[in-house]
Design a protein around this motif. Structure first.
Motif, PDB file in Angstrom:
ATOM      1  N   GLU A  81      -0.377  10.419  11.326  1.00 44.79           N
ATOM      2  CA  GLU A  81      -1.502  10.614  10.404  1.00 44.79           C
ATOM      3  C   GLU A  81      -2.273   9.327  10.179  1.00 44.79           C
ATOM      4  O   GLU A  81      -3.509   9.325  10.147  1.00 44.79           O
ATOM      5  N   VAL A  82      -1.552   8.227  10.031  1.00 47.37           N
ATOM      6  CA  VAL A  82      -2.204   6.925   9.860  1.00 47.37           C
ATOM      7  C   VAL A  82      -2.998   6.577  11.110  1.00 47.37           C
ATOM      8  O   VAL A  82      -4.153   6.154  11.035  1.00 47.37           O
ATOM      9  N   ILE A  83      -2.400   6.776  12.262  1.00 49.82           N
ATOM     10  CA  ILE A  83      -3.064   6.480  13.531  1.00 49.82           C
ATOM     11  C   ILE A  83      -4.320   7.339  13.695  1.00 49.82           C
ATOM     12  O   ILE A  83      -5.366   6.847  14.122  1.00 49.82           O
ATOM     13  N   ALA A  84      -4.245   8.595  13.325  1.00 50.16           N
ATOM     14  CA  ALA A  84      -5.400   9.486  13.432  1.00 50.16           C
ATOM     15  C   ALA A  84      -6.558   9.020  12.557  1.00 50.16           C
ATOM     16  O   ALA A  84      -7.724   9.195  12.916  1.00 50.16           O
ATOM     17  N   GLN A  85      -6.254   8.423  11.418  1.00 49.31           N
ATOM     18  CA  GLN A  85      -7.302   7.911  10.527  1.00 49.31           C
ATOM     19  C   GLN A  85      -7.921   6.616  11.052  1.00 49.31           C
ATOM     20  O   GLN A  85      -9.040   6.271  10.693  1.00 49.31           O
ATOM     21  N   GLY A  86      -7.192   5.896  11.889  1.00 56.07           N
ATOM     22  CA  GLY A  86      -7.653   4.603  12.408  1.00 56.07           C
ATOM     23  C   GLY A  86      -8.628   4.761  13.558  1.00 56.07           C
ATOM     24  O   GLY A  86      -8.318   4.399  14.689  1.00 56.07           O
ATOM     25  N   LYS A  87      -9.793   5.273  13.284  1.00 53.91           N
ATOM     26  CA  LYS A  87     -10.794   5.562  14.325  1.00 53.91           C
ATOM     27  C   LYS A  87     -11.235   4.317  15.086  1.00 53.91           C
ATOM     28  O   LYS A  87     -11.630   4.389  16.244  1.00 53.91           O
ATOM     29  N   LEU A 125       0.835  -1.202   0.000  1.00 50.17           N
ATOM     30  CA  LEU A 125       0.000   0.000   0.000  1.00 50.17           C
ATOM     31  C   LEU A 125       0.869   1.250   0.000  1.00 50.17           C
ATOM     32  O   LEU A 125       1.828   1.331   0.769  1.00 50.17           O
ATOM     33  N   ASP A 126       0.512   2.217  -0.825  1.00 50.10           N
ATOM     34  CA  ASP A 126       1.176   3.504  -0.703  1.00 50.10           C
ATOM     35  C   ASP A 126       0.497   4.250   0.452  1.00 50.10           C
ATOM     36  O   ASP A 126      -0.508   3.794   1.001  1.00 50.10           O
ATOM     37  N   GLU A 127       1.043   5.389   0.832  1.00 48.83           N
ATOM     38  CA  GLU A 127       0.530   6.093   2.011  1.00 48.83           C
ATOM     39  C   GLU A 127      -0.938   6.495   1.860  1.00 48.83           C
ATOM     40  O   GLU A 127      -1.730   6.348   2.792  1.00 48.83           O
ATOM     41  N   ALA A 128      -1.324   6.961   0.686  1.00 49.29           N
ATOM     42  CA  ALA A 128      -2.715   7.380   0.470  1.00 49.29           C
ATOM     43  C   ALA A 128      -3.673   6.203   0.624  1.00 49.29           C
ATOM     44  O   ALA A 128      -4.728   6.322   1.256  1.00 49.29           O
ATOM     45  N   LYS A 129      -3.309   5.069   0.073  1.00 51.96           N
ATOM     46  CA  LYS A 129      -4.171   3.879   0.166  1.00 51.96           C
ATOM     47  C   LYS A 129      -4.208   3.361   1.609  1.00 51.96           C
ATOM     48  O   LYS A 129      -5.250   2.940   2.096  1.00 51.96           O
ATOM     49  N   LEU A 130      -3.071   3.413   2.301  1.00 56.89           N
ATOM     50  CA  LEU A 130      -3.038   3.005   3.709  1.00 56.89           C
ATOM     51  C   LEU A 130      -3.961   3.888   4.539  1.00 56.89           C
ATOM     52  O   LEU A 130      -4.711   3.387   5.378  1.00 56.89           O
ATOM     53  N   LEU A 131      -3.932   5.182   4.292  1.00 58.98           N
ATOM     54  CA  LEU A 131      -4.814   6.106   5.020  1.00 58.98           C
ATOM     55  C   LEU A 131      -6.284   5.763   4.789  1.00 58.98           C
ATOM     56  O   LEU A 131      -7.108   5.904   5.690  1.00 58.98           O
ATOM     57  N   ASP A 132      -6.611   5.291   3.609  1.00 58.70           N
ATOM     58  CA  ASP A 132      -7.984   4.894   3.307  1.00 58.70           C
ATOM     59  C   ASP A 132      -8.335   3.548   3.947  1.00 58.70           C
ATOM     60  O   ASP A 132      -9.391   3.396   4.552  1.00 58.70           O
ATOM     61  N   GLU A 133      -7.441   2.582   3.832  1.00 56.04           N
ATOM     62  CA  GLU A 133      -7.706   1.225   4.334  1.00 56.04           C
ATOM     63  C   GLU A 133      -7.747   1.142   5.864  1.00 56.04           C
ATOM     64  O   GLU A 133      -8.416   0.278   6.416  1.00 56.04           O
ATOM     65  N   ILE A 134      -7.042   2.019   6.550  1.00 54.60           N
ATOM     66  CA  ILE A 134      -6.961   1.967   8.009  1.00 54.60           C
ATOM     67  C   ILE A 134      -8.244   2.457   8.673  1.00 54.60           C
ATOM     68  O   ILE A 134      -8.507   2.157   9.835  1.00 54.60           O
ATOM     69  N   LYS A 135      -9.078   3.171   7.928  1.00 57.22           N
ATOM     70  CA  LYS A 135     -10.245   3.832   8.507  1.00 57.22           C
ATOM     71  C   LYS A 135     -11.161   2.906   9.294  1.00 57.22           C
ATOM     72  O   LYS A 135     -11.652   3.284  10.351  1.00 57.22           O
TER      73      LYS A 135
END
Length: 98
Positions: A57-63, A31-41
């Motif tokens: 940033e990734v952690i913040a998206q992982g609600k 996963l690139d960073e943008a896709k990881l940010l989407d998948e972690i949600k």
């Protein structure tokens, strides 16, 4: 269902063990960073190795994120302070015995 996002190659036996334990296992390699940010949600857990960077940033998206599992040694690719601040466990995993 508890969704486990796996972003790097781990053994098939480990994946099977997670599935047999009732988890939804979602393997998303490279996963690139943008896709990881989407998948972690909507992931409840993420299993990484050394290539995936778990940033603030990734952690913040992982609600829904409860745990970050690092298969291997070290946590230099995980922002442990940001995870702790959000109440997310960060652990090293040994998948050899699964």
């Amino acid at each position: 269902m508890f969704r486990v996002l796996v972003t790097e190659k781990i053994s098939q036996s480990a994946l099977s063990h997670l599935e047999k334990s009732g988890y939804e296992v979602d393997v998303q390699l490279e996963l690139d960073e943008a896709k990881l940010l989407d998948e972690i949600k909507d992931a409840h857990a993420i299993i990484i190795r050394s290539a995936t960077k778990i940033t603030k940033e990734v952690i913040a998206q992982g609600k829904e994120l409860v745990v970050i599992g690092r298969a291997g040694i070290g946590l230099d690719n995980v922002d442990v302070a940001a995870a702790t601040e959000q109440g997310i466990m960060v652990v090293n995993l040994s998948l050899i015995h699964i």
